[in-house]
Design an enzyme around this catalytic site. Sequence first.
Site, mmCIF file in Angstrom:
data_model
loop_
_atom_site.group_PDB
_atom_site.id
_atom_site.type_symbol
_atom_site.label_atom_id
_atom_site.label_comp_id
_atom_site.label_asym_id
_atom_site.label_seq_id
_atom_site.Cartn_x
_atom_site.Cartn_y
_atom_site.Cartn_z
ATOM 1 N N HIS A 58 0.842 -1.197 0.000
ATOM 2 C CA HIS A 58 0.000 0.000 0.000
ATOM 3 C C HIS A 58 0.876 1.246 0.000
ATOM 4 O O HIS A 58 2.084 1.167 0.216
ATOM 5 C CB HIS A 58 -0.888 0.021 1.255
ATOM 6 C CG HIS A 58 -0.108 0.218 2.523
ATOM 7 N ND1 HIS A 58 0.624 -0.799 3.099
ATOM 8 C CD2 HIS A 58 0.076 1.304 3.306
ATOM 9 C CE1 HIS A 58 1.220 -0.353 4.196
ATOM 10 N NE2 HIS A 58 0.911 0.935 4.354
ATOM 11 N N GLN A 60 0.580 5.687 1.163
ATOM 12 C CA GLN A 60 -0.198 6.629 1.964
ATOM 13 C C GLN A 60 -0.308 7.944 1.208
ATOM 14 O O GLN A 60 0.573 8.285 0.414
ATOM 15 C CB GLN A 60 0.479 6.873 3.314
ATOM 16 C CG GLN A 60 0.591 5.611 4.160
ATOM 17 C CD GLN A 60 1.242 5.904 5.509
ATOM 18 O OE1 GLN A 60 0.872 6.839 6.216
ATOM 19 N NE2 GLN A 60 2.229 5.107 5.864
ATOM 20 N N HIS A 173 6.659 14.195 -6.106
ATOM 21 C CA HIS A 173 6.674 15.642 -5.939
ATOM 22 C C HIS A 173 6.199 16.280 -7.238
ATOM 23 O O HIS A 173 6.710 15.941 -8.309
ATOM 24 C CB HIS A 173 8.092 16.141 -5.633
ATOM 25 C CG HIS A 173 8.546 15.878 -4.227
ATOM 26 N ND1 HIS A 173 9.864 15.879 -3.850
ATOM 27 C CD2 HIS A 173 7.829 15.629 -3.102
ATOM 28 C CE1 HIS A 173 9.954 15.635 -2.550
ATOM 29 N NE2 HIS A 173 8.735 15.467 -2.068
ATOM 30 N N HIS A 191 8.196 14.577 -10.468
ATOM 31 C CA HIS A 191 9.227 13.541 -10.317
ATOM 32 C C HIS A 191 8.915 12.680 -9.106
ATOM 33 O O HIS A 191 8.152 13.075 -8.224
ATOM 34 C CB HIS A 191 10.613 14.175 -10.163
ATOM 35 C CG HIS A 191 10.743 15.084 -8.975
ATOM 36 N ND1 HIS A 191 10.315 16.399 -8.988
ATOM 37 C CD2 HIS A 191 11.235 14.873 -7.728
ATOM 38 C CE1 HIS A 191 10.552 16.957 -7.811
ATOM 39 N NE2 HIS A 191 11.107 16.046 -7.015
ATOM 40 N N HIS A 193 10.951 10.304 -6.051
ATOM 41 C CA HIS A 193 12.210 9.930 -5.398
ATOM 42 C C HIS A 193 12.076 8.504 -4.868
ATOM 43 O O HIS A 193 11.044 8.158 -4.289
ATOM 44 C CB HIS A 193 12.480 10.827 -4.180
ATOM 45 C CG HIS A 193 12.659 12.278 -4.495
ATOM 46 N ND1 HIS A 193 13.855 12.807 -4.897
ATOM 47 C CD2 HIS A 193 11.791 13.323 -4.439
ATOM 48 C CE1 HIS A 193 13.724 14.112 -5.076
ATOM 49 N NE2 HIS A 193 12.479 14.453 -4.812
ATOM 50 N N VAL A 209 23.353 8.368 10.603
ATOM 51 C CA VAL A 209 23.605 8.699 12.014
ATOM 52 C C VAL A 209 24.889 9.526 12.139
ATOM 53 O O VAL A 209 25.496 9.884 11.140
ATOM 54 C CB VAL A 209 23.749 7.405 12.861
ATOM 55 C CG1 VAL A 209 22.430 6.662 12.953
ATOM 56 C CG2 VAL A 209 24.823 6.498 12.269
ATOM 57 N N TYR A 211 27.906 11.523 11.995
ATOM 58 C CA TYR A 211 28.346 12.663 11.186
ATOM 59 C C TYR A 211 27.207 13.160 10.298
ATOM 60 O O TYR A 211 27.049 14.350 10.066
ATOM 61 C CB TYR A 211 29.542 12.245 10.333
ATOM 62 C CG TYR A 211 30.259 13.402 9.685
ATOM 63 C CD1 TYR A 211 31.215 14.143 10.391
ATOM 64 C CD2 TYR A 211 29.962 13.784 8.375
ATOM 65 C CE1 TYR A 211 31.853 15.222 9.801
ATOM 66 C CE2 TYR A 211 30.592 14.865 7.776
ATOM 67 C CZ TYR A 211 31.540 15.578 8.492
ATOM 68 O OH TYR A 211 32.163 16.651 7.900
#
Length: 239
Positions: A58, A60, A173, A191, A193, A209, A211
């Site tokens: 699915h 959202q 987007h 487009h 992503h 995480v 750095y």
Amino acid sequence: MCFHPWSDLTLPLMSLAEIRAVIDKWAELTVELGASYPWVQIFENKGAMMGCSNPHPHCQVWASNFLPNEARLEDRTQRQHLQERGVPLLLEYARLEAQRKERLVVENADWLVVVPYWAVWPFQTLLLPRRHVCRLQELSDGERDSLASIMKRLLTKYDNLFEVSFPYSMGWHGAPTGPHLGADCGHWQLHAHYYPPLLRSAAVRKFMVGYEMLAQAQRDLTLRPLPELSPGLRASCSL
Ligand SMILES: [Zn+2]
């Protein structure tokens, strides 16, 4: 929004007609919710690794009465690019990548999928139309069919990579909606992503995480050892 009545059928395993039905529904929801909301975010979290708690395939759809941060940033940069160069940013970018073919993953007459040069996830891709399209609902019949086809090809490649149902977060987007429907949104290019978390195998994932949270994203590139490189140069090429 469920993709299929069967709870074990992911998009790459569905027929082109079934994927096309999903695309039509995406366009329909963008029209329906976009009539009043400025931003309609369609996204899919696939796999438990991406926090998906419902195994039935699915996506959202969230509609908001404001432009989220990503949308605001993309609006600003695309607007600036059009003003400066007279061509929509992602249209120009798609043409460059199509010519160079270095980062092209799959393509057809209407669409191309590239690894964007700014990618930070190991198998991150960007799905782009070849022509200037602002929103999903503007896609023609033919473009919807060819979108179903290129999605199936891309997602099959993902599944085959580590021979696992490939996890990812993906989302669309396009130009803002609601009060923006009457405004000039010519700087926008539709487009999608794709952000997959896997790094080296079906079990080894990348973590954003340290750095990356505190400084900036790092690219986990592994270079094949090249004997002709001096150890110093090899070290400077390794991230
Ligand atoms: Zn975007």
